[in-house]
Design a protein around this motif. Structure first.
Motif, PDB file in Angstrom:
ATOM      1  N   PRO A   1       0.799  -1.228   0.000  1.00 41.54           N
ATOM      2  CA  PRO A   1       0.000   0.000   0.000  1.00 41.54           C
ATOM      3  C   PRO A   1       0.830   1.275   0.000  1.00 41.54           C
ATOM      4  O   PRO A   1       0.439   2.271  -0.629  1.00 41.54           O
TER       5      PRO A   1
ATOM      6  N   CYS B   1      -5.591   0.871  -0.384  1.00 38.71           N
ATOM      7  CA  CYS B   1      -5.690  -0.333   0.448  1.00 38.71           C
ATOM      8  C   CYS B   1      -5.524  -1.596  -0.392  1.00 38.71           C
ATOM      9  O   CYS B   1      -5.793  -1.610  -1.594  1.00 38.71           O
TER      10      CYS B   1
ATOM     11  N   VAL C   1     -12.221   0.938   6.158  1.00 36.12           N
ATOM     12  CA  VAL C   1     -10.792   0.645   6.064  1.00 36.12           C
ATOM     13  C   VAL C   1     -10.105   1.927   5.618  1.00 36.12           C
ATOM     14  O   VAL C   1     -10.311   2.395   4.488  1.00 36.12           O
TER      15      VAL C   1
ATOM     16  N   ALA D   1      -4.237   0.702   4.316  1.00 35.39           N
ATOM     17  CA  ALA D   1      -4.290  -0.488   5.168  1.00 35.39           C
ATOM     18  C   ALA D   1      -4.147  -1.752   4.322  1.00 35.39           C
ATOM     19  O   ALA D   1      -4.440  -1.766   3.123  1.00 35.39           O
TER      20      ALA D   1
END
Length: 214
Positions: A76, A149, A163, A167
């Motif tokens: 990420p 993400c 989220v 992440a």
């Protein structure tokens, strides 16, 4: 071949390793093959790795390439860095959705997001820019998955999960409804998240507990 070249959109793939090979297969599976991969950009592939070709250089090649692109890298932080650079260069990402993936009513996908085979995105879920959703993962109804993400294969987000940006959700992990995964957090493979995960932390286990800071 000449007709196909006219009717398809040239596409650069940033990354040349395992994720790029999956993207290559995804593009080949698209009905009517709307994209034509013209090359791969990567400077960090380990020696001896299986690498997609033609390898045209690093992601800085995007600066002078007026071509659509996708980011095929599973980190990420790297995805975010490339997105920032590409935005500064005014390059335009495209989203790729495998034909076997399903999107329910009200789903929103940000630019550059990739859905690999068997993904299920349920009603009114919103995914940001350059989100990578790996094979057979599920994003539940009303989830919000922010920019950059990565969801690994068979990850499961229950309804209403948030989220935050950057992440990483490991393979086979499950996040229970209405939980928040903080910015830059990592959820380990097979974990079951029953509580919110603070930013920049790593959790693992059943139930998931903090293991170390990233």
């Amino acid at each position: 071949m000449a007709v196909q070249d006219v009717d398809t959109q040239p596409l650069l793939v940033v990354g040349a390793g395992a994720v790029a090979r999956q993207v290559r297969s995804l593009v080949a599976d698209l009905t009517g093959t709307p994209f034509r991969i013209v090359g791969y950009l990567d400077t960090g592939v380990p020696t001896g790795s299986m690498v997609c070709v033609p390898l045209l250089g690093g992601d800085e090649v995007l600066a002078g390439a007026d071509t659509a692109y996708v980011i095929a890298i599973g980190n990420p932080q790297v995805r975010r860095r490339i997105d920032i650079s590409a935005e500064a260069w005014r390059r335009h990402p495209v989203s790729l959705v495998h034909p076997s993936s399903t999107l329910d009513h009200g789903v929103v996908l940000g630019a550059g997001t990739i859905l690999l085979p068997g993904v299920r995105i349920q009603a009114d879920a919103h995914l940001g820019r350059h989100v990578l959703v790996n094979a057979n993962a599920v994003v539940g109804h009303d989830c919000v998955v922010h920019n950059h993400c990565v969801l690994s294969p068979m990850a499961m987000l229950s309804g209403g999960v948030v989220v935050e940006g950057g992440a990483f959700i490991g393979a086979g992990a499950t996040v229970l409804p209405e939980r928040v995964i903080g910015f830059g957090a990592t959820v380990g493979a097979g974990a079951v998240v029953t509580e919110d995960v603070p930013p920049l932390t790593r959790v693992a286990g059943v139930p998931a507990k903090r293991t170390l800071r990233r």
